[in-house]
Design an enzyme around this catalytic site. Sequence first.
Site, PDB file in Angstrom:
ATOM      1  N   CYS A  48      44.146  22.051  32.142  1.00  0.00           N
ATOM      2  CA  CYS A  48      43.883  23.409  31.674  1.00  0.00           C
ATOM      3  C   CYS A  48      43.400  23.359  30.235  1.00  0.00           C
ATOM      4  CB  CYS A  48      45.149  24.267  31.773  1.00  0.00           C
ATOM      5  SG  CYS A  48      44.914  25.976  31.218  1.00  0.00           S
TER       6      CYS A  48
ATOM      7  N   HIS B  95      44.201  28.382  40.157  1.00  0.00           N
ATOM      8  CA  HIS B  95      44.500  28.198  38.736  1.00  0.00           C
ATOM      9  C   HIS B  95      43.947  29.366  37.915  1.00  0.00           C
ATOM     10  CE1 HIS B  95      44.761  25.514  35.027  1.00  0.00           C
ATOM     11  NE2 HIS B  95      43.985  26.499  34.610  1.00  0.00           N
ATOM     12  N   GLU B  96      42.689  29.761  38.194  1.00  0.00           N
ATOM     13  CA  GLU B  96      42.068  30.827  37.408  1.00  0.00           C
ATOM     14  C   GLU B  96      42.691  32.188  37.709  1.00  0.00           C
ATOM     15  OE1 GLU B  96      40.211  30.027  34.976  1.00  0.00           O
ATOM     16  OE2 GLU B  96      40.109  27.925  35.602  1.00  0.00           O
TER      17      GLU B  96
ATOM     18  N   HIS C  22      45.696  32.658  35.701  1.00  0.00           N
ATOM     19  CA  HIS C  22      45.396  33.116  34.338  1.00  0.00           C
ATOM     20  C   HIS C  22      45.261  34.637  34.291  1.00  0.00           C
ATOM     21  CE1 HIS C  22      45.059  29.591  31.826  1.00  0.00           C
ATOM     22  NE2 HIS C  22      44.251  28.977  32.682  1.00  0.00           N
TER      23      HIS C  22
END
Length: 534
Positions: free
Chosen positions: A132, A175-176, A179
């Site tokens: 990351c 993962h995004e 966020h």
Amino acid sequence: MQSPRIGQHGYAASKKVLPVKLTQLKRKLNHIGRDNTMSQVRTILTEGDPRLRAASQPVEEITSDVAMVISELHATLADFKARNGFGRAIAAPQIGEPLRLVAVQLGGRPFTLINPVIIWRSEATHLVWDDCISVPGHIANVRRHTSISLSYQNESGKTCHWNHLSASLAELIQHEVDHLDGLLMVDRIEHPEDLQPIARHAELIAPQRSEQRIKLEHIASASSRINPAFLASPQYRSPTLDTAIGAAMTLKVETLNPLRNFKGRGADHFVSHHIQQDKPAPLVCASAGNWGLALAHACKQHGLPLSVFVAENANPLKIAGIRALGAEVMFAGEDFDQAKQAAAHFAKQHGGLFVEDGRQAEITEGAGTIAVEMLAHGDTFDTLLVPLGNGALINGVGRWFKASSPATQVIGICPQGADATWQSWKRGTLVINDQVDTMADGVAVRAPIIEALEDMRDLVDDIWLVDEASIEKGMRLGLEHLGLLLEPAGALGLAAAYARRDQWPQDAHIATILTGANPSPTLTASLLAAFAAN
């Protein structure tokens, strides 16, 4: 064991997808990420900044401020990757903007996910090492769903669906989305040893990401090695054809060049690499005609000897063209695959290199330049219909499309009378037919290429079959609406589009590649007679 934060926020699938309103900024947005030289590179927030822990808000309208954020997001990602050698995506919260935006750069044309929502997750999960750019000192071993499907809006405000992502891309998008929900990868570790220093990046993360045989960077640079006569081919729509098919259809016309087919791109790219050897071997190939023409043209440019094996019933006009370009023509067998066996044997006996359209990566990468051109001006397509023979074309354009416009469905089109590739792809194992029975000699494959089939697994969404009547109709559509005398293989996309004319959604935008205009004299006479009769 999940952290309390995960239970608190859940996944983005629970969030409502809001339609994006477009303003006069549509044209500007269509080019975001293509040229970041004028966009500001923003500071990337790192762990400890409270802004990374806030849930982002949906984008309801693309204002000038939102457009600027998207542009700066792409510029920041490109800058990070240039300096560090990795980085495939970045979410708006990572530059301090609490918006549900993700910039993605997979190696093709950059694109943006607006209001992404995970709409399906595989039951299977796996542990994967994650990095990351907002946690620069560490990598983390986290559990992710092996595959997901995604809904999002693109830069034009259209809702898109990106289905059944590969494990690597599924991990990236999960993962995004984390966020966007205020989560970091460190929130998902299950044991203390799951957090490791960034110094172990090459050891733990690189082995997870399998190498692709078809390289995006090679596709991007291939045009510099290809004769300009084969590049920048026309791309347009025909209003009357749209009406006949029942959908907006963009045509990429690969017939207006010295060979009247698309294969010059792959041949030029391959030969330009081959001649860099100290003693390049003479080349040998088998062809239904167009590949022989393309390779003969490239070999003539570089003074390389070429032997082309063709079936005894090959198109006489194509054979004459191959000979006119200086190649030796040899007849062998009753069909293309028998000619291919003879060519491989001849090359082995005489110290030549057997070049098989669809097997050598450089050929496929050259064909991929068609996709680069198709997407160069911000166009988006729901479905791309690609004539499918040995697979060089569909794998080249599919590789670029899946890295640039992943929601586009890449569909191969085969004749019913030559369905070995369709059967092999559906069954997941090589199927060789005893014979073929189709007028589309350019894609009359009886024995598919294993390497090409393997490439298709991650690049092709489906393969459709068309019958002979549909192929003939496709040729007639080309003549009636476009003024083009297409060969059967070159009209397969038109054939498939027309066969499904009652099934296209109202706002569908489809595309196809018109791959060849070298019909046999008999077919030409028949087509023109039928056209005159109407």
